[in-house]
Structure formats: structure tokens, C-alpha cells
Design an enzyme around this catalytic site. Structure first.
Site, short mmCIF file in Angstrom:
data_model
loop_
_atom_site.label_atom_id
_atom_site.label_comp_id
_atom_site.label_asym_id
_atom_site.label_seq_id
_atom_site.Cartn_x
_atom_site.Cartn_y
_atom_site.Cartn_z
N ASP A 28 0.89 -1.17 0.00
CA ASP A 28 0.00 0.00 0.00
C ASP A 28 0.92 1.21 0.00
O ASP A 28 1.53 1.54 1.01
CB ASP A 28 -0.88 -0.04 1.27
CG ASP A 28 -1.66 1.25 1.49
OD1 ASP A 28 -1.67 2.12 0.58
OD2 ASP A 28 -2.27 1.39 2.57
N ASP A 212 -12.76 5.57 2.85
CA ASP A 212 -11.33 5.74 3.18
C ASP A 212 -11.03 7.19 3.52
O ASP A 212 -10.97 8.05 2.65
CB ASP A 212 -10.49 5.28 1.96
CG ASP A 212 -8.98 5.39 2.22
OD1 ASP A 212 -8.57 6.01 3.22
OD2 ASP A 212 -8.22 4.85 1.40
P1 ADP Z 1 -3.11 8.32 4.40
O1 ADP Z 1 -4.23 7.51 3.83
O2 ADP Z 1 -3.19 9.78 3.99
O3 ADP Z 1 -1.77 7.73 4.14
P2 ADP Z 1 -3.61 7.36 7.14
O4 ADP Z 1 -4.64 6.40 6.72
O5 ADP Z 1 -2.33 6.84 7.68
O6 ADP Z 1 -3.31 8.43 6.00
O7 ADP Z 1 -4.31 8.33 8.24
C1 ADP Z 1 -3.62 9.33 8.93
C2 ADP Z 1 -4.62 10.16 9.74
O8 ADP Z 1 -5.26 9.32 10.71
C3 ADP Z 1 -3.99 11.31 10.50
O9 ADP Z 1 -4.75 12.50 10.33
C4 ADP Z 1 -4.09 10.85 11.96
O10 ADP Z 1 -4.20 11.93 12.88
C5 ADP Z 1 -5.35 10.03 11.94
N1 ADP Z 1 -5.41 9.10 13.06
C6 ADP Z 1 -4.56 8.07 13.32
N2 ADP Z 1 -4.91 7.46 14.48
C7 ADP Z 1 -6.00 8.12 14.96
C8 ADP Z 1 -6.83 8.00 16.13
N3 ADP Z 1 -6.59 7.08 17.04
N4 ADP Z 1 -7.87 8.85 16.26
C9 ADP Z 1 -8.10 9.82 15.35
N5 ADP Z 1 -7.38 10.00 14.24
C10 ADP Z 1 -6.33 9.16 14.04
MG MG Z 2 -4.45 5.48 2.90
#
Ligand code: ADP
Ligand code: MG
Length: 630
Positions: A28, A212
Site C-alpha cells: 500500500d 477511506d
Molecule cells: P493516508 O491515507 O493519507 O496515508 P492514514 O490512513 O495513515 O493516512 O491516516 C492518517 C490520519 O489518521 C492522520 O490525520 C491521523 O491523525 C489520523 N489518526 C490516526 N490514528 C488516529 C486515532 N486514534 N484517532 C483519530 N485519528 C487518528
Molecule cells: Mg491510505
């Protein structure tokens, strides 16, 4: 964990695997974070680093000699050496300099070739780098992690891409993998991978939604599982909606309180930075806690801020509402109502936020699936797909093309050949013909978009079919075939039936459409559908009239002697009238005058026909005519 969805071409069984094939990984490649996983005997594992975490921040730091550091270490350099660090490079994959002009000044990187065309180049620590090379560095780090974990050199991978990625984004991703020493078995849409991870075949046929919400982007997809085949029916999203926006809303709230408490008029950049980091911690904390208190220490001043989950929900409510509205649009787009949805899959870190889960549950009228870690679910699906592919299964994953593909025809009109949301792989052919007598070449212009006119859509490629034998207009049969493969890559070929001449291009634009641009184009096509149709009919009327005039002029040249002065003048006058009508934009008038031209020239046409028969009789020797009469 449910078993992997078995997806076979209907009527075909997968081949049993003959030799013990080497392992293939699932990747991913995310905007914020990336994950690598492997599946053995249908049991997927995400591969962890020395620090015990599965997430690899999609961040790369460069040294002046071009060497790269990827992940947590690079993230650590963000604050101290921002100029050496590149993040969110996925947003530029498949984009050209033209595409990102609108973002000028907002991007945290220095664009090297701002005033030229083609692929974007970044200047980082004196290195000139393309998004493909930077993504390759991330992929190399993931491959290394896999090699270490598995004790062998892995060379094959399934990589996920957003469902809306166009040809350019997909080509760029494949190129990056090649640079990293990985053979791409298949590019799979992220939502499809997530659905695979849940083994949604267990629930048999039906419709599923994948929601997503990550750090900076929101995507929602509608999937259909039918007769052992998965299709992405429709997709939607917002490239600028995610957890980062929640952080901003909270930070603003904190800063408002802080300036009031400290009797300040405004805040410094430093205070804003600290507030943003604090806001993110507070937000993530309130996922499990009901309330809490946080401290902002900056510029020698300390302020305390309490925030409850209720208050957080007030702040982010409108943004969550925006995401739900997009879901509703996507369902409309796919012609589906919420009660037809059999399951909803949550992907992305921000779906941990309780309000997000609640609103998604309410909208779809069911509890969403969230048993698999929303950060890992896409990589797990990719790993399952990689295993299926290396075992010689003919597993088929279907996807759709996000925008229609077509050709330019006379008058700048677009003839759509493959319509938007058609499942791929697909091959479609359409016949075209020549417009002018004796035309020996045809220019093929491939365009992408929903509008009726070429200049309102995006130009993808041009090529010429040459060597057409001279024939009268409309006699040649030119077959143009569009082929979109399982990875979403387009090849266009053209051939002329009677001669067999052929020409083809693999459409490889050096840049692609942004999803925002795509959304804008889709919106525009809906808003302009009526105008476009009017314009299309008008253009068709003009092309038709022009064709009639060309034919009359050619006839006049050949058989002028059949007419007297007065007749010739009458025809000439009517041609002038038709030409004048074509310059205007009254379609009915153009059609009427073209018809009048037909009426005026009818006696002439009859005379020509008589002459033609006479000539034929004259040309044939009498003996032949007699023998025919026998
Ligand atoms: P991307 O798809 O852009 O690569 P991710 O799926 O890794 O991103 O998501 C990152 C986001 O998820 C960030 O904004 C982070 O603050 C949020 N996030 C991660 N854990 C938590 C949580 N426990 N509660 C709320 N938001 C969260
Ligand atoms: Mg993602």
C-alpha cells in the site's frame, strides 16, 4: 480472517500451482504512510520494522550526494531540515508541470521546471528528482523491509493505487516499481484491496462501499461482487479532506482561546505550529477518552486548553458531513440506494474517530466493518492478491475507467468509444470513414473527458493513419480500437479494412489528470449537458451542410457543361446562402438551407445520372452489349 475471495473468469478454473513459486508482496503506497505485507497459505502478515511498527511514513530525506533515508528517520528531520525532506509525493504522481501550476507557491517543495512542460522535477539538496524516483525510494525501503523479514530477495509485488488514478498515475507507479527492482504483478485499486482483505466473498454477491478517510484525502468507492468478479462501480472523494483538516479546526479553536487568555491580538508562526501538533494529539486522544486538557507552550507563554469529545465533534461535524454528502453523490452516480449496500469497509486512520464511525453507520444504516486495522487493511488485501497471482490463479479483479475515452471527429466533436465507469480490461472498436474525396491519411486524436467538444476535454495522444488508398469520401472503413488492460493502461490502434494498413499508439502521457480536475470535469459535464447537446447538434448540422456543398462543388467541376448560365448561378446563390447560414448558429436554418440546396441541385443530379448511363453505354462496344442482351 475470512478466506481470500476467489475471483475467476466465469467458467474457468484456476490452474493448480505446479512449482513452488517465489513469494510476492503486497504494497500500500500511501500519501502519508505506506505498508508492506505478505501472504502465505492465505494467511497475511504485515511486515514490521525494527521499531515494531507496520506503518512506514511516506517521507524521504535526501543528502547532497543523492542518497535517501525513508520513513520514521526522515520524518524526524522534517522540523530541523525541512529543505531536505519530501512528503506527500503521491499527490504529484503522474502529474505534469501544467497540472500543478494552480498549486504554485503552496507546495512545500521547489519545482525545478516550473516554466516548461512534462513531468514535474523537484530540487532537493541540489538533486533533481521526479516523483517517480522519489516514490521508487519509498518502494526500495519497503522491499528491503520485506527482504529482511523473509530472508530472500523479493522481486514481485502487487501495488495498490487510488481507484481514481488515471493512466498517467498508474504508469508512474509502475515505473517507480521498476526503478525499485520490483516487477508489478498487478496494480489493484485501494478499495478493492480493502474488500479483498475482508474476504467479502463470504457474503456472496452484492454491493459494498469502501470509506477511506486518511490524513489528507478522502475516497469512497462502490464495489459490486457478482459471479465471482469484483467491480468498482463508482468512485468519489475530496483530495483535500482528511484528518489534517480536523487538526486545523482544533488548532484554530485553541489559538482563539489562547490569544484571548493572553490578551494577544494575533499569534506567531511558531505558536501555530505547536498548536497544530497539540491539536493532533488531542484529537487522537479523544478517540478513546471523553475529555482532556492540553498545554501549548510557545514564545515563553503557556496556555491551558480543555476539550471534550462533544466539543471536538462540534468542530469537525461539518467536515464529516461533507464526506457523507460525497457518499450520497457516489451512490446516486452508481444508481444505488443505501439499503442495497451489503457492507461498508472502513479504511484510513481518521476512520478511528468515533463521530466518523457513527455518521457512516447512520448514513448506510448498518455497522461498518472495522475488525481489520484501517491502516493495514489495504496492504493485507494486496498481499492476498499477490499470493493468488503467484499461485497461478487466474484471479480477475475488475476496475472501472474514471473518465470516458474517445476520438475527435469532424468539427471538433468527441465520439466516445469507451464510456466512463466501464469495467476494465476492455476492448472496444468503432468504425470511422474519410470526410473528403481522395483522403489518404487520417489524424487520430485520443481524448479523455465527458464533454461533447474536444477543446473542453483533455488531449491524451495524437497519431496518423497514413497510406489509405484514395477513395471517394465515406468509402474507406477505418476501424479504431481502444484497449484498456487490467492495469488501466490504454492502447489505441487504427486500421483500414480494404488495405489492412495499421497504426497504433500506447498512450503514455507524461502527466495526468488530478482527481480534483477530474471532479471538476465531471461536474462541468453534468452542468453543461444541455448546452453541449445543442452545440453538438449545431456542429453536426454544419458538418453535414459542408459535406453537401463539397459534393455539389465537385460535381460542378466535373460536369459544368450540363448546366446553363442561369442554372449555374442559381446553384451558386444557394451555396452562398448555405455558407451564410453555417456562419450563424441557427441549426434549423442550416438544415433548411442545406435541404434547399438539395432541391435546387436535383435536376442537375438527374442530368448527371443520365449522362453517366449514356457514357457507360457509349464506352461499351456494341458487340458486348449484344452479347449481354443474349
Ligand atoms: P493516508 O491515507 O493519507 O496515508 P492514514 O490512513 O495513515 O493516512 O491516516 C492518517 C490520519 O489518521 C492522520 O490525520 C491521523 O491523525 C489520523 N489518526 C490516526 N490514528 C488516529 C486515532 N486514534 N484517532 C483519530 N485519528 C487518528
Ligand atoms: Mg491510505
Amino acid at each position: 480472517m475470512a478466506t481470500l475471495l476467489q475471483i475467476h473468469e466465469p467458467g474457468e478454473t484456476p490452474q493448480p500451482h505446479e512449482s513452488k513459486s517465489e513469494l510476492a508482496i503486497g504494497i500500500d503506497l500511501g500519501t502519508t504512510n505506506s505498508v508492506v505485507a505478505v501472504s502465505r497459505d492465505n494467511k497475511p502478515d504485515v511486515l514490521k520494522g525494527d521499531d515494531g511498527t507496520a506503518l512506514v511514513p511516506s517521507i524521504v530525506a535526501y543528502a547532497p550526494d543523492g542518497s535517501a533515508i525513508v520513513g520514521v528517520l526522515a520524518k524526524g528531520l522534517l522540523l530541523s531540515r525541512p529543505g531536505a525532506v519530501v512528503s506527500s509525493i503521491k499527490r504529484l504522481m503522474g502529474r505534469g508541470v501544467e497540472d500543478i501550476k494552480s498549486l504554485a507557491g503552496q507546495l512545500p517543495y521547489e519545482i525545478e521546471n516550473e516554466n516548461t512542460q512534462g513531468m514535474v522535477r523537484l530540487r532537493v539538496q541540489g538533486n533533481s528528482l521526479t516523483p517517480v524516483e522519489i516514490s521508487a525510494d519509498i518502494l526500495k525501503a519497503l522491499k528491503e523491509r520485506a527482504d529482511e523479514n523473509l530472508g530472500e530477495s523479493v522481486t514481485k509485488a502487487v501495488i495498490t493505487v487510488p481507484a481514481y488514478f488515471d493512466d498517467a498515475g498508474r504508469v508512474a507507479t509502475k515505473d517507480a516499481a521498476r526503478l525499485a527492482g520490483l516487477e508489478v504483478l498487478r496494480l489493484v485499486a485501494e478499495p478493492t484491496a480493502a474488500a479483498l482483505a475482508y474476504g467479502l466473498d463470504a457474503g456472496a454477491e452484492g454491493l459494498y462501499a469502501v470509506f477511506d478517510l486518511g490524513g489528507g484525502t478522502f475516497d469512497v468507492s462502490l464495489l459490486r461482487m457478482q459471479k465471482g468478479v469484483f467491480q468498482v462501480l463508482a468512485t468519489g472523494g475530496d483530495a483535500a479532506l482528511g484528518g489534517d483538516d480536523f487538526d486545523h479546526a482544533v488548532a484554530e479553536y485553541f489559538l482563539g482561546q489562547r490569544t484571548e487568555k493572553l490578551h494577544e491580538k494575533s499569534f506567531s508562526a511558531d505558536e501555530a505550529k505547536v498548536a497544530l501538533m497539540t491539536a493532533r494529539i488531542a484529537k487522537e486522544c479523544l478517540t478513546s477518552e471523553e475529555s482532556g486538557e492540553w498545554v501549548i507552550e510557545a514564545g515563553g507563554e503557556t496556555s491551558r486548553h480543555s476539550l471534550s469529545r462533544d466539543e471536538l465533534e462540534q468542530l469537525i461535524g461539518p467536515m464529516v458531513g461533507k464526506a457523507i454528502k460525497i457518499c450520497s453523490n457516489v451512490l446516486d452516480d452508481g444508481g444505488v440506494s443505501t439499503d442495497e449496500i451489503k457492507g461498508v469497509v472502513l479504511v484510513g486512520g481518521s476512520t478511528r474517530v468515533p463521530l466518523v464511525r457513527k455518521r457512516v453507520g447512520e448514513f448506510f444504516g448498518r455497522e461498518p466493518l472495522a475488525d481489520i486495522d484501517p491502516d493495514e487493511v489495504v496492504a493485507i488485501g494486496a498481499a492476498l492478491q499477490a499470493e493468488a497471482l503467484t499461485q497461478g490463479s487466474d484471479t480477475l479483479l475488475l476496475d472501472v475507467i474514471p473518465l470516458s475515452l474517445g476520438l475527435e471527429t469532424m468539427g471538433g466533436l468527441v465520439e466516445k468509444v469507451v464510456h466512463r465507469n466501464t469495467t476494465i480490461p476492455v476492448a472496444k472498436a468503432q468504425e470511422f470513414t474519410t470526410f473528403q474525396d481522395g483522403q489518404t491519411a487520417m489524424s487520430i486524436h485520443v481524448v479523455q473527458g465527458e464533454r461533447e467538444m474536444v477543446d473542453q476535454n483533455r488531449s491524451l495522444a495524437r497519431f496518423n493513419l497514413t497510406g489509405i488508398p484514395p477513395m471517394t469520401a465515406g468509402a474507406a472503413r477505418i476501424r479504431v480500437t481502444f484497449q484498456v488492460d487490467a492495469d488501466g493502461l490504454l492502447t489505441v490502434s487504427a486500421n483500414e479494412d480494404s488495405t489492412g494498413i495499421e497504426s497504433q499508439v500506447e498512450v503514455k502521457p507524461s502527466y495526468g489528470l488530478s482527481d480534483e480536475e477530474m471532479a471538476t470535469m465531471l461536474r462541468a459535464s453534468m452542468e453543461h449537458a444541455k448546452d453541449d447537446m445543442e452545440l453538438r447538434l449545431l456542429t453536426e448540422a454544419r458538418v453535414e451542410a459542408e459535406r453537401a456543398m463539397n459534393a455539389v462543388e465537385a460535381a460542378l467541376k466535373a460536369d459544368c457543361s450540363l448546366l446553363d448560365e442561369g442554372e449555374r448561378a442559381a446553384i451558386g446563390r444557394q451555396i452562398d446562402v448555405v455558407m451564410a447560414a453555417c456562419r450563424g448558429s441557427e441549426r434549423d436554418l442550416i438544415n433548411a438551407e442545406a435541404e434547399n440546396l438539395d432541391t435546387v441541385t436535383r435536376p442537375f443530379a438527374e442530368k448527371r445520372m443520365d449522362k453517366g448511363i449514356n457514357d457507360a453505354l457509349k464506352g461499351a462496344p456494341v458487340s458486348k452489349l449484344e452479347s449481354k442482351a443474349d
